[in-house]
Design an enzyme around this catalytic site. Structure first.
Site, PDB file in Angstrom:
ATOM      1  N   TYR A 126       0.848  -1.189   0.000  1.00  0.00           N
ATOM      2  CA  TYR A 126       0.000   0.000   0.000  1.00  0.00           C
ATOM      3  C   TYR A 126       0.885   1.240   0.000  1.00  0.00           C
ATOM      4  O   TYR A 126       1.972   1.230  -0.560  1.00  0.00           O
ATOM      5  CB  TYR A 126      -1.006  -0.036   1.162  1.00  0.00           C
ATOM      6  CG  TYR A 126      -2.152   0.899   0.899  1.00  0.00           C
ATOM      7  CD1 TYR A 126      -2.964   0.715  -0.219  1.00  0.00           C
ATOM      8  CD2 TYR A 126      -2.399   1.985   1.708  1.00  0.00           C
ATOM      9  CE1 TYR A 126      -3.992   1.586  -0.519  1.00  0.00           C
ATOM     10  CE2 TYR A 126      -3.436   2.870   1.418  1.00  0.00           C
ATOM     11  CZ  TYR A 126      -4.224   2.657   0.302  1.00  0.00           C
ATOM     12  OH  TYR A 126      -5.223   3.535   0.002  1.00  0.00           O
TER      13      TYR A 126
ATOM     14  N   ARG B 157      -9.230  10.630  -7.892  1.00  0.00           N
ATOM     15  CA  ARG B 157      -8.383  11.358  -6.940  1.00  0.00           C
ATOM     16  C   ARG B 157      -7.559  10.345  -6.151  1.00  0.00           C
ATOM     17  O   ARG B 157      -7.796  10.099  -4.978  1.00  0.00           O
ATOM     18  CB  ARG B 157      -9.250  12.204  -6.012  1.00  0.00           C
ATOM     19  CG  ARG B 157      -8.534  13.373  -5.374  1.00  0.00           C
ATOM     20  CD  ARG B 157      -8.914  13.509  -3.910  1.00  0.00           C
ATOM     21  NE  ARG B 157      -8.467  12.348  -3.139  1.00  0.00           N
ATOM     22  CZ  ARG B 157      -8.762  12.162  -1.864  1.00  0.00           C
ATOM     23  NH1 ARG B 157      -9.511  13.002  -1.227  1.00  0.00           N
ATOM     24  NH2 ARG B 157      -8.307  11.094  -1.216  1.00  0.00           N
TER      25      ARG B 157
ATOM     26  N   LYS C 110      -5.978  -1.989  -0.483  1.00  0.00           N
ATOM     27  CA  LYS C 110      -6.800  -1.849   0.723  1.00  0.00           C
ATOM     28  C   LYS C 110      -7.349  -3.190   1.168  1.00  0.00           C
ATOM     29  O   LYS C 110      -7.349  -3.524   2.363  1.00  0.00           O
ATOM     30  CB  LYS C 110      -7.949  -0.879   0.456  1.00  0.00           C
ATOM     31  CG  LYS C 110      -7.508   0.571   0.350  1.00  0.00           C
ATOM     32  CD  LYS C 110      -7.825   1.341   1.610  1.00  0.00           C
ATOM     33  CE  LYS C 110      -7.249   2.740   1.549  1.00  0.00           C
ATOM     34  NZ  LYS C 110      -7.691   3.616   2.624  1.00  0.00           N
TER      35      LYS C 110
ATOM     36  N   GLU D 222     -13.666   4.804  -2.300  1.00  0.00           N
ATOM     37  CA  GLU D 222     -12.247   5.126  -2.147  1.00  0.00           C
ATOM     38  C   GLU D 222     -11.755   6.039  -3.268  1.00  0.00           C
ATOM     39  O   GLU D 222     -11.933   5.746  -4.454  1.00  0.00           O
ATOM     40  CB  GLU D 222     -11.424   3.826  -2.167  1.00  0.00           C
ATOM     41  CG  GLU D 222      -9.997   3.988  -1.740  1.00  0.00           C
ATOM     42  CD  GLU D 222      -9.868   4.306  -0.264  1.00  0.00           C
ATOM     43  OE1 GLU D 222      -8.935   5.061   0.081  1.00  0.00           O
ATOM     44  OE2 GLU D 222     -10.655   3.795   0.542  1.00  0.00           O
ATOM     45  N   ASP D 223     -11.153   7.161  -2.885  1.00  0.00           N
ATOM     46  CA  ASP D 223     -10.460   8.053  -3.815  1.00  0.00           C
ATOM     47  C   ASP D 223     -11.342   8.585  -4.944  1.00  0.00           C
ATOM     48  O   ASP D 223     -10.943   8.623  -6.113  1.00  0.00           O
ATOM     49  CB  ASP D 223      -9.208   7.363  -4.376  1.00  0.00           C
ATOM     50  CG  ASP D 223      -8.105   7.279  -3.322  1.00  0.00           C
ATOM     51  OD1 ASP D 223      -8.324   7.766  -2.209  1.00  0.00           O
ATOM     52  OD2 ASP D 223      -7.037   6.722  -3.624  1.00  0.00           O
TER      53      ASP D 223
ATOM     54  N   ASP E 243     -13.768   5.777   3.154  1.00  0.00           N
ATOM     55  CA  ASP E 243     -12.569   5.731   3.982  1.00  0.00           C
ATOM     56  C   ASP E 243     -11.814   7.053   3.964  1.00  0.00           C
ATOM     57  O   ASP E 243     -11.240   7.456   4.971  1.00  0.00           O
ATOM     58  CB  ASP E 243     -11.652   4.596   3.519  1.00  0.00           C
ATOM     59  CG  ASP E 243     -10.463   4.418   4.442  1.00  0.00           C
ATOM     60  OD1 ASP E 243     -10.679   4.255   5.654  1.00  0.00           O
ATOM     61  OD2 ASP E 243      -9.323   4.465   3.959  1.00  0.00           O
ATOM     62  N   ASP E 244     -11.814   7.748   2.835  1.00  0.00           N
ATOM     63  CA  ASP E 244     -11.107   9.034   2.757  1.00  0.00           C
ATOM     64  C   ASP E 244     -11.732  10.067   3.689  1.00  0.00           C
ATOM     65  O   ASP E 244     -11.042  10.920   4.230  1.00  0.00           O
ATOM     66  CB  ASP E 244     -11.132   9.577   1.323  1.00  0.00           C
ATOM     67  CG  ASP E 244     -10.500   8.623   0.344  1.00  0.00           C
ATOM     68  OD1 ASP E 244      -9.350   8.224   0.570  1.00  0.00           O
ATOM     69  OD2 ASP E 244     -11.155   8.251  -0.641  1.00  0.00           O
TER      70      ASP E 244
ATOM     71  N   ASN F 253      -0.840  11.966   1.496  1.00  0.00           N
ATOM     72  CA  ASN F 253      -0.123  10.832   0.924  1.00  0.00           C
ATOM     73  C   ASN F 253       0.061  11.032  -0.577  1.00  0.00           C
ATOM     74  O   ASN F 253      -0.728  11.735  -1.208  1.00  0.00           O
ATOM     75  CB  ASN F 253      -0.936   9.546   1.162  1.00  0.00           C
ATOM     76  CG  ASN F 253      -0.647   8.920   2.492  1.00  0.00           C
ATOM     77  OD1 ASN F 253       0.485   8.852   2.909  1.00  0.00           O
ATOM     78  ND2 ASN F 253      -1.697   8.461   3.162  1.00  0.00           N
TER      79      ASN F 253
END
Length: 542
Positions: free
Chosen positions: A96, A149, A167, A238-239, A261-262, A401
């Site tokens: 990851y 993203r 993940k 996610e993202d 999660d973000d 990150n």
């Protein structure tokens, strides 16, 4: 637990769920038609793990190690997870962040074998048909992205698939969620990254991103297909770009078992860090003020969860939100600004316009700053020194990150604050020595939250994932930090102990689920013992 061997002969060696490679015994080789297809030597799993460690050490770069591990996952699932779980702290950065960022950027050039599902918008109206091609019928966890993203790297199209794959690998390696219950998915709605569109090796749809009603209809069809095929599934977003991430979560959070999660996982790990940091400062959460560098969904997600935690300690929600401030490319987020999205407005407080982050620090006097801007080096020397003048122990959290996007390094934070900073970052940094003291920087990685949340959902078959579950998870993570850890500046449990930490957190969250009537299964007598029993163990079995 390993999957029973049903295939025969050469096919067995190409089924990662049953392949044991050189660990097949002589009797197993005879029964499965493998005689002559493997060298005569028979390995133990431990010997195989040692061989993988040796092979990894022979490689030159982390990207090469990432590719080796992904190939191993495709060949021998049990060995892959046995390796990861043999040294989680070592292997998490390889499967990851930060390595996965480079892997996503180079996805189309390093593509070797497929994993998970790719659902293009050109297949709109047929998503359930496409998803039915997946061989497993009981899926409990889907991590899905549309690739817009990816970390702090932007629009990577289908290259974002590395995120769901990584993940879900951590769901298993860090919290014991059985891998056969997981499914990574990429929704391909095009890309606005012209470099990808011009690249002959790009593997996604060659079109601009679909927006508006067509996009949301595609999302709705996808959610309906998940519910039809996998009614016990928890869907993790996610993202996604901020404007889609917020609207999707608002649309579905009270209808299905889902979370982002973000937004919520990041908020949970940030809150956990604050709970631990306050054990160092000896202060109350309700007395703190926080200033965020960045005003996207991650920033507002953290600010809202902090606010809700403050409400649990006695403040009104208005009083709590007033202690959380945002700062973006256009300056301080304040009530006279006309360029704000709806999700930012609860944190647009009355204040004079302020274009400098240092000026905002001096005006608001925050106890902590949180970086979720994805822009490196914004926590410069002037910023850290300003925080150190205001606070005896300033809280400095550069969470962006991968490492290349961090708002500052651990060394910068400790050096510029003269060792006063309480530091945690989104990506890992090595220990820092100043004078006679060595500081151990914590990694505020969502990995402490989302795998444990997954295990709690598995153990309870939760109907929903609520904000309060993330507050419970944050407290459970923070309470596992020892005084010895705090003395070195470490505000998260050591990653070497992350499996035990995740199971502890999962048990706390599961208890909350049962206590609040959110479970779809009967409450066991011992929740923690039940979770340990459910946890996947990477062994070959009989």
């Amino acid at each position: 637990m390993s999957t029973p061997i049903q295939n025969k002969g050469y096919a067995v060696l190409h089924d990662s769920s049953v392949n044991r490679g050189s660990a097949f015994t002589e009797a197993q080789r005879k029964a499965a038609g493998l005689e002559g297809l493997l060298p005569a030597g028979v390995d133990t799993l431990e010997l195989q793990i040692a061989r993988v460690h040796t092979q990894l050490n022979m490689l030159d770069t982390d990207l090469q190690r990432y590719l080796f591990l992904m190939d191993l996952q495709s060949r021998n699932q049990t060995l892959f997870y046995a390796v990861l779980m043999s040294d989680a702290a070592k292997f998490m950065p390889l499967v990851y962040t930060p390595t996965v960022g480079e892997a996503c950027q180079k996805f189309d050039h390093i593509f070797r074998s497929t994993r998970g599902l790719y659902l293009p918008i050109s297949a709109k109206g047929r998503l359930q048909e496409l998803m039915s091609n997946w061989p497993q019928n009981d899926i409990r966890f889907i991590v899905v992205t549309d690739g817009e993203r990816i970390l702090g790297l932007g629009d990577l199209g289908v290259g974002g698939m590395g995120i769901p794959i990584g993940k879900l690998a951590l769901y298993t390696a860090v919290a014991g969620v059985p891998p056969e219950l997981t499914l990574p998915i990429t929704l391909d709605v095009g890309t606005n990254n012209q470099t990808l569109l011009d690249d002959p090796l790009y593997l996604g749809l060659r079109q601009q991103r679909v927006r508006g009603d067509d996009y949301h209809a595609f999302i709705a069809e996808f959610v309906d297909a998940v519910q039809a095929l996998y009614p016990k599934c928890c869907l993790q977003w996610e993202d996604f770009a901020n404007f889609n991430a917020v609207s999707i979560l608002e649309t579905y959070k009270d209808k299905i078992c889902t979370y982002n999660d973000d937004i919520q996982g990041t908020a949970g790990i940030a809150l956990a860090g604050l709970y631990a940091a306050l054990r160092i400062t000896g202060q109350k959460l309700t007395d703190q003020r926080f200033l965020f560098m960045g005003a996207g969904s991650a920033a507002t997600g953290i600010a809202e969860l902090i606010s809700e935690a403050m409400v649990m300690e006695g403040l009104t929600i208005e009083e709590a939100r007033a202690r959380n401030w945002l700062f973006d490319i256009n300056g301080l987020v304040e009530s006279t600004r006309t360029d704000l999205a709806d999700f930012q407005k609860p944190f647009a407080h009355q204040h004079a316009s302020c274009k400098s982050f240092v000026d905002a620090i001096n005006a608001i006097k925050p106890n902590g700053i949180v970086g979720v801007s994805t822009v490196p080096k914004l926590f410069n020397q002037a910023v850290i020194e300003a925080m150190s003048k205001i606070n005896a122990q300033p809280i400095i959290f550069p969470y962006s990150n991968p490492t290349s996007r961090s708002e500052c390094t651990a060394e910068e934070a400790y050096k510029w604050s003269s060792g006063k900073a309480i530091f945690a970052s989104g990506s890992p940094f090595d220990p820092v020595t100043l004078g006679t003291k060595t500081f151990v920087p914590g990694q505020g990685n969502n990995v402490y939250i989302f795998p444990a949340m997954g295990m709690a959902v598995l153990a309870t078959e939760a109907k929903r994932v609520t904000q309060q579950m993330f507050i419970v998870a944050a407290k459970a993570v923070a309470e596992q930090v020892t005084q010895e850890d705090l003395n070195t500046g470490l505000i998260y449990p050591p990653q070497s102990q992350i499996l035990n930490a995740s199971l502890h957190t999962a048990a706390k969250v599961a208890t909350y689920v049962f206590d609040n009537g959110l479970a779809r299964v009967e409450r066991p007598k011992d929740i923690a013992a039940n979770i340990k029993n459910l946890a996947y163990k990477p062994v070959y079995g009989d």
